[in-house]
Design an enzyme around this catalytic site. Structure first.
Site, PDB file in Angstrom:
ATOM      1  N   GLY A 258     -13.855  -3.461   0.212  1.00  0.00           N
ATOM      2  CA  GLY A 258     -15.076  -2.901   0.307  1.00  0.00           C
ATOM      3  C   GLY A 258     -15.526  -1.916  -0.679  1.00  0.00           C
ATOM      4  O   GLY A 258     -16.684  -1.992  -1.282  1.00  0.00           O
TER       5      GLY A 258
ATOM      6  N   LYS B 193     -20.691 -16.474   1.674  1.00  0.00           N
ATOM      7  CA  LYS B 193     -21.999 -16.329   2.020  1.00  0.00           C
ATOM      8  C   LYS B 193     -22.877 -15.543   0.840  1.00  0.00           C
ATOM      9  O   LYS B 193     -22.304 -14.646   0.358  1.00  0.00           O
ATOM     10  CB  LYS B 193     -22.271 -15.533   3.349  1.00  0.00           C
ATOM     11  CG  LYS B 193     -21.725 -16.251   4.565  1.00  0.00           C
ATOM     12  CD  LYS B 193     -22.043 -15.525   5.593  1.00  0.00           C
ATOM     13  CE  LYS B 193     -21.813 -16.139   6.873  1.00  0.00           C
ATOM     14  NZ  LYS B 193     -21.666 -15.455   8.405  1.00  0.00           N
TER      15      LYS B 193
ATOM     16  N   ARG C  55       0.617  -1.231   0.169  1.00  0.00           N
ATOM     17  CA  ARG C  55       0.182   0.029   0.091  1.00  0.00           C
ATOM     18  C   ARG C  55       1.011   1.128  -0.091  1.00  0.00           C
ATOM     19  O   ARG C  55       0.611   2.231  -0.777  1.00  0.00           O
ATOM     20  CB  ARG C  55      -1.080  -0.028   1.344  1.00  0.00           C
ATOM     21  CG  ARG C  55      -2.120  -1.115   0.930  1.00  0.00           C
ATOM     22  CD  ARG C  55      -3.016  -0.934   2.419  1.00  0.00           C
ATOM     23  NE  ARG C  55      -4.134  -1.613   1.957  1.00  0.00           N
ATOM     24  CZ  ARG C  55      -4.856  -2.442   2.944  1.00  0.00           C
ATOM     25  NH1 ARG C  55      -4.640  -2.009   4.218  1.00  0.00           N
ATOM     26  NH2 ARG C  55      -5.872  -3.097   2.580  1.00  0.00           N
TER      27      ARG C  55
ATOM     28  N   GLY D  38     -10.695  -8.649  -1.410  1.00  0.00           N
ATOM     29  CA  GLY D  38      -9.459  -9.277  -0.421  1.00  0.00           C
ATOM     30  C   GLY D  38      -9.102 -10.615  -0.871  1.00  0.00           C
ATOM     31  O   GLY D  38      -7.833 -10.924  -1.302  1.00  0.00           O
TER      32      GLY D  38
HETATM   33  P1  AMP Z   1     -15.876 -13.975   1.525  1.00  0.00           P
HETATM   34  O1  AMP Z   1     -14.900 -13.386   2.719  1.00  0.00           O
HETATM   35  O2  AMP Z   1     -17.313 -14.081   1.657  1.00  0.00           O
HETATM   36  O3  AMP Z   1     -15.366 -13.527   0.151  1.00  0.00           O
HETATM   37  O4  AMP Z   1     -15.262 -15.430   1.522  1.00  0.00           O
HETATM   38  C1  AMP Z   1     -13.954 -16.019   1.302  1.00  0.00           C
HETATM   39  C2  AMP Z   1     -14.039 -17.257   2.376  1.00  0.00           C
HETATM   40  O5  AMP Z   1     -15.031 -18.150   1.926  1.00  0.00           O
HETATM   41  C3  AMP Z   1     -12.739 -17.841   2.231  1.00  0.00           C
HETATM   42  O6  AMP Z   1     -12.051 -17.603   3.611  1.00  0.00           O
HETATM   43  C4  AMP Z   1     -12.816 -19.227   1.818  1.00  0.00           C
HETATM   44  O7  AMP Z   1     -12.154 -20.069   2.933  1.00  0.00           O
HETATM   45  C5  AMP Z   1     -14.256 -19.370   2.303  1.00  0.00           C
HETATM   46  N1  AMP Z   1     -14.897 -20.450   1.434  1.00  0.00           N
HETATM   47  C6  AMP Z   1     -14.811 -20.831   0.214  1.00  0.00           C
HETATM   48  N2  AMP Z   1     -15.412 -21.865   0.019  1.00  0.00           N
HETATM   49  C7  AMP Z   1     -15.900 -22.509   1.061  1.00  0.00           C
HETATM   50  C8  AMP Z   1     -16.512 -23.756   1.576  1.00  0.00           C
HETATM   51  N3  AMP Z   1     -16.970 -24.596   0.332  1.00  0.00           N
HETATM   52  N4  AMP Z   1     -16.653 -24.158   2.704  1.00  0.00           N
HETATM   53  C9  AMP Z   1     -16.404 -23.021   3.563  1.00  0.00           C
HETATM   54  N5  AMP Z   1     -15.777 -21.781   3.343  1.00  0.00           N
HETATM   55  C10 AMP Z   1     -15.620 -21.595   2.113  1.00  0.00           C
END
Ligand code: AMP
Length: 420
Positions: A400, A221, A35, A377
């Site tokens: 974000g 999610k 950064r 990220g």
């Molecule tokens: P996000 O912060 O919502 O972009 O999610 C990223 C995170 O999702 C990472 O830390 C991944 O380890 C997790 N992730 C991806 N696929 C899976 C899965 N099948 N089960 C649990 N966690 C997951």
């Protein structure tokens, strides 16, 4: 609109908002200076023109002044990278800052202490009792908004012009990222080089699309990605929904997902998104097979199964080979690509294969002329982990901020400078 290239900083003092929110180890050594390096072209242009710089930044999420979050820890490294003995003001709006800013000579640099030591930077009250009444909350909010004006005015008073090079905080209407711009006329406020590049990359993805346009949305999610998915449904030809979100869709469609991550309260939403995609003629792509594990661990026992036939006691932690091939085929035929979020738990080495294959397909498409933007990220961590960052068109520094821009929101830090 003023631009940093056109502006001559000779004899001028510039307040430059940067994002020096770098990770530090327990001895306050910088563990990743990306950064800081990212802001160097802007800072050097000002100095080379014969201007002087007042640098403002935040570091972490302090609740008030604190040694842990002091920007003094990064002072030697900033000096080294800039090749200038950078001065420091222990309090961003104290007398010392005013005196030092006013005495700055061409070629000199002053780093201000962490702007977030003051609640006024974010404009949110601090230290409110948990049981504070609505009245008290309202009064505290009003008070901080009022003192925020004075705070912003003081920061603005140090300089003749304002440069925002902190894309990472562009989605925040904070004193130094947005409000301060009101104290400078149109000719005296501008984006820094990094901000210019980020804004251009996002606009290309949103407005200047060469088709087919494919977005790969991964992550854990659905609930945190709804707005982006809905906005993308109006823009893309192919929408690959992957990662942990997969299993909410599979369950909604009647499949067996074992212990896979799932948001049971979002099953209807998943069906609704599938319906919307159909209505809009978007090819919404889900996994057909998955790499399952008998526990959430890198060393778990694994197998490949159809995505809707996951046995009890097992969970999907990455996509399978059939899905990899389907994704790669779509990606390689695309001319505009956005990637946000891994296909699986890429932090575990045994579940990186899917994310790596997506990254490699994007690199190949980019070689064949596609524009590819990777951001948010975890996908940035992915391309870095797999050494693929140089093979994509643009890796965004904004988490974000990038996601909000893709949701179609106007970012306060951008609007404050160019008016929209
Ligand atoms: P996000 O912060 O919502 O972009 O999610 C990223 C995170 O999702 C990472 O830390 C991944 O380890 C997790 N992730 C991806 N696929 C899976 C899965 N099948 N089960 C649990 N966690 C997951």
């Amino acid at each position: 609109m003023q631009t940093i290239d056109k502006f001559n900083f000779a004899g001028k003092k510039a307040f430059v908002r940067v994002d020096f929110n770098v990770p530090l180890d327990e001895n306050f050594n910088i563990t990743d200076d990306t950064r800081i390096r990212a802001a160097l072209p802007t800072l050097k242009k000002i100095l080379n023109d014969g201007g002087s710089v007042i640098i403002g930044s935040h570091l972490g999420r302090p609740k008030g002044p604190s040694d842990t979050f002091s920007l003094k820890h990064i002072l030697p490294h900033v000096s080294e990278l800039l090749g200038v003995d950078v001065q420091f003001a222990n309090d961003c709006i104290g007398e010392e800052a005013k005196v030092k800013a006013s005495a700055l000579q061409p070629g000199e640099v002053l780093l201000l202490e962490n702007l977030r030591f003051y609640a006024e930077e974010e404009g949110k009250p601090r230290g409110l009792a948990e049981d504070a009444s609505d009245e008290e909350k309202k009064a505290a909010k009003k008070a901080v908004k009022e003192s925020q004006k004075k705070f912003t005015e003081t920061l603005a008073s140090y300089a003749d012009c304002y440069v925002n090079d902190a894309f990472g905080t562009a989605h925040r209407a904070h004193a130094s990222t947005a409000l301060i711009a009101a104290y400078f006329d149109t000719d005296h406020k501008m984006f820094g080089y990094l901000m210019e590049k980020e804004v251009k990359a996002v606009e290309k993805i949103l407005n200047d699309i060469v088709r087919p346009f494919t977005a790969i949305m991964g992550g854990s999610k659905v609930s945190s990605k709804i707005e982006i998915i809905e906005n993308l449904l109006n823009k893309v030809d192919n929408l690959i929904i992957t990662g942990g979100m997969t299993y909410t869709f599979t369950k909604a469609l009647g499949g067996s997902i074992g212990q896979s991550i799932c948001e049971d309260d979002k099953l209807d939403l998943a069906l609704d998104l599938l319906k919307k995609a159909k209505e809009k003629g978007v090819n919404l792509v889900l996994a057909v097979d998955t790499k399952i594990a008998d526990s959430f661990s890198n060393d778990a026992k694994t197998a490949f199964v159809d995505v809707d036939k996951i046995p009890d006691g097992w969970e999907g932690l990455d996509i399978g080979p059939k899905t990899e091939a389907i994704y790669a085929d779509i990606i390689k035929k695309s001319k505009t690509i956005l990637w946000n979020g891994p296909t699986g738990v890429f932090e575990f080495d045994n579940f990186t294969h899917g994310s790596r294959s997506v990254g490699e397909a994007i690199v190949e498409a980019t070689k064949n002329g596609a524009f590819s933007l990777v951001g948010g990220g975890d996908s940035v961590a992915c391309v870095n982990k797999f050494g693929l960052a140089d093979g994509v068109s643009y890796v965004s520094t904004g988490g974000g901020a990038l996601l909000e821009a893709i949701e179609g929101k106007v970012l306060p830090g951008i609007e404050a400078i160019r008016g929209y």
